[in-house]
Design a protein around this motif. Structure first.
Motif, PDB file in Angstrom:
ATOM      1  N   ASP A  10       0.877  -1.178   0.000  1.00 13.73           N
ATOM      2  CA  ASP A  10       0.000   0.000   0.000  1.00 13.73           C
ATOM      3  C   ASP A  10       0.918   1.233   0.000  1.00 13.73           C
ATOM      4  N   ARG A  11       1.125   1.788  -1.168  1.00 15.13           N
ATOM      5  CA  ARG A  11       2.128   2.848  -1.307  1.00 15.13           C
ATOM      6  C   ARG A  11       1.774   4.090  -0.499  1.00 15.13           C
ATOM      7  N   LYS A  12       0.482   4.394  -0.391  1.00 16.17           N
ATOM      8  CA  LYS A  12       0.087   5.567   0.393  1.00 16.17           C
ATOM      9  C   LYS A  12       0.420   5.363   1.857  1.00 16.17           C
ATOM     10  N   LEU A  13       0.084   4.179   2.385  1.00 19.23           N
ATOM     11  CA  LEU A  13       0.399   3.879   3.786  1.00 19.23           C
ATOM     12  C   LEU A  13       1.903   3.863   4.010  1.00 19.23           C
ATOM     13  N   ALA A  14       2.643   3.277   3.079  1.00 19.32           N
ATOM     14  CA  ALA A  14       4.102   3.237   3.203  1.00 19.32           C
ATOM     15  C   ALA A  14       4.685   4.643   3.240  1.00 19.32           C
ATOM     16  N   ALA A  15       4.144   5.523   2.380  1.00 16.87           N
ATOM     17  CA  ALA A  15       4.645   6.899   2.326  1.00 16.87           C
ATOM     18  C   ALA A  15       4.331   7.643   3.621  1.00 16.87           C
ATOM     19  N   LEU A  16       3.120   7.444   4.163  1.00 12.60           N
ATOM     20  CA  LEU A  16       2.736   8.112   5.412  1.00 12.60           C
ATOM     21  C   LEU A  16       3.594   7.624   6.578  1.00 12.60           C
ATOM     22  N   THR A  17       3.814   6.315   6.634  1.00 10.29           N
ATOM     23  CA  THR A  17       4.638   5.753   7.707  1.00 10.29           C
ATOM     24  C   THR A  17       6.074   6.249   7.600  1.00 10.29           C
ATOM     25  N   ALA A  18       6.590   6.263   6.381  1.00  7.89           N
ATOM     26  CA  ALA A  18       7.955   6.737   6.167  1.00  7.89           C
ATOM     27  C   ALA A  18       8.091   8.199   6.580  1.00  7.89           C
ATOM     28  N   GLU A  19       7.117   9.021   6.208  1.00  4.29           N
ATOM     29  CA  GLU A  19       7.178  10.438   6.557  1.00  4.29           C
ATOM     30  C   GLU A  19       7.169  10.635   8.069  1.00  4.29           C
ATOM     31  N   PHE A  20       6.335   9.862   8.762  1.00  7.11           N
ATOM     32  CA  PHE A  20       6.271   9.951  10.224  1.00  7.11           C
ATOM     33  C   PHE A  20       7.609   9.574  10.851  1.00  7.11           C
ATOM     34  N   LEU A  21       8.223   8.500  10.360  1.00  2.00           N
ATOM     35  CA  LEU A  21       9.497   8.058  10.929  1.00  2.00           C
ATOM     36  C   LEU A  21      10.634   9.011  10.584  1.00  2.00           C
ATOM     37  N   LEU A  22      10.593   9.589   9.405  1.00  2.00           N
ATOM     38  CA  LEU A  22      11.598  10.594   9.041  1.00  2.00           C
ATOM     39  C   LEU A  22      11.552  11.779   9.997  1.00  2.00           C
ATOM     40  N   GLN A  23      10.342  12.157  10.427  1.00  2.00           N
ATOM     41  CA  GLN A  23      10.187  13.266  11.373  1.00  2.00           C
ATOM     42  C   GLN A  23      10.784  12.932  12.737  1.00  2.00           C
ATOM     43  N   HIS A  24      10.992  11.627  12.991  1.00  2.00           N
ATOM     44  CA  HIS A  24      11.575  11.204  14.264  1.00  2.00           C
ATOM     45  C   HIS A  24      13.001  10.698  14.082  1.00  2.00           C
ATOM     46  N   ALA A  25      13.670  11.243  13.075  1.00  2.00           N
ATOM     47  CA  ALA A  25      15.121  11.065  12.886  1.00  2.00           C
ATOM     48  C   ALA A  25      15.534   9.649  12.501  1.00  2.00           C
ATOM     49  N   PHE A  26      14.666   8.935  11.776  1.00  2.00           N
ATOM     50  CA  PHE A  26      15.054   7.653  11.206  1.00  2.00           C
ATOM     51  C   PHE A  26      15.346   7.832   9.718  1.00  2.00           C
ATOM     52  N   ALA A  27      16.264   7.022   9.209  1.00  2.00           N
ATOM     53  CA  ALA A  27      16.471   6.942   7.757  1.00  2.00           C
ATOM     54  C   ALA A  27      15.589   5.814   7.249  1.00  2.00           C
ATOM     55  N   VAL A  28      14.744   6.097   6.259  1.00  2.00           N
ATOM     56  CA  VAL A  28      13.709   5.145   5.858  1.00  2.00           C
ATOM     57  C   VAL A  28      13.794   4.835   4.368  1.00  2.00           C
ATOM     58  N   SER A  29      13.664   3.547   4.045  1.00  2.00           N
ATOM     59  CA  SER A  29      13.529   3.087   2.665  1.00  2.00           C
ATOM     60  C   SER A  29      12.255   2.253   2.576  1.00  2.00           C
TER      61      SER A  29
END
Length: 231
Positions: A10-29
């Motif tokens: 689910d690309r939308k969910l993946a993008a939302l989750t990634a954005e949230f984690l990026l805001q908390h200083a994680f590097a996300v792929s």
């Protein structure tokens, strides 16, 4: 910065989750297929995998099993399938945690941090030798040396040096030092951490001002540098 791989079709969910984690200083792929995960991980090591179950190419159970054969990286299964049997199968296949969608973002973050802390602690406990520049320290023999010169350390000096080496490049607070050495919190007055630091600096040949191996970070604590600065 901890690296996280999200495997979610689910690309939308993946993008939302990634954005949230990026805001908390994680590097996300992110990846959207199960059959490309193993090859991707061989070239891109990560600190944690968030894995969906229903994936094209290969389902999450198989992906989890395949990852676990080759790596001890923490795996968090995040899926809409809340059946207890699915959870049991996921955990038996090597997952470290299982979260059912939809999940509140702060709960997901807490689960991720808990897995990373646990994995980091286990890795630390398994370490026996740490080498930094010319400094070598071995826990099993409780020995330390700079180059070929052995260091004559007391028990508390060795424990403090091990703690600083484990967390080289990070600031270690006086509270952390006292908890590690004596099992007590820093009350703002206890100077034993500073005294032990001072003795340790002398034995490391680091008594110059400012010190170059163990740096004082004012109002924060102490930091062991990962490389020795030239004199």
């Amino acid at each position: 910065m901890n690296r996280i791989l999200i495997v979610e079709d689910d690309r939308k969910l993946a993008a939302l989750t990634a954005e949230f984690l990026l805001q908390h200083a994680f590097a996300v792929s992110t990846l959207a297929r199960g059959d490309v995960v193993q090859g991707w991980l061989e070239k891109n090591p990560v600190d944690l995998v968030i894995l969906d179950l229903m994936l094209p190419g290969r389902d999450g159970f198989d992906v989890c099993k395949q990852i676990r054969r080759d790596s001890d990286v923490p795996i968090l299964m995040l899926t809409a399938r809340g059946d207890s049997i699915d959870q049991i199968v996921g955990l038996e296949n090597g997952a470290d945690d299982y979260v059912v969608k939809p999940v509140e973002p702060r709960l997901l973050l807490a689960r991720i941090k808990a897995l990373l802390r646990r994995n980091h602690k286990e890795n630390r406990e398994q370490r026996d030798v740490i080498a930094l520049a010319q400094l070598n320290i071995q826990r099993s023999t409780r020995s330390a040396s700079i180059g070929a010169t052995a260091l004559n350390l007391t028990s508390s000096e060795f424990e403090l040096l091990w703690l600083l080496c484990e967390r080289a490049g990070e600031v270690v607070s006086r509270d952390d030092i006292l908890l590690h050495l004596r099992g007590i919190d820093f009350d703002g007055f206890d100077r034993s951490a500073d005294v032990t630091i001072s003795r340790l600096r002398r034995k490391l040949g680091d008594a110059a001002c400012p010190a170059h191996r163990i740096k004082t970070v004012w109002s924060k604590g102490y930091l062991l540098t990962t490389a020795v600065e030239p004199n």
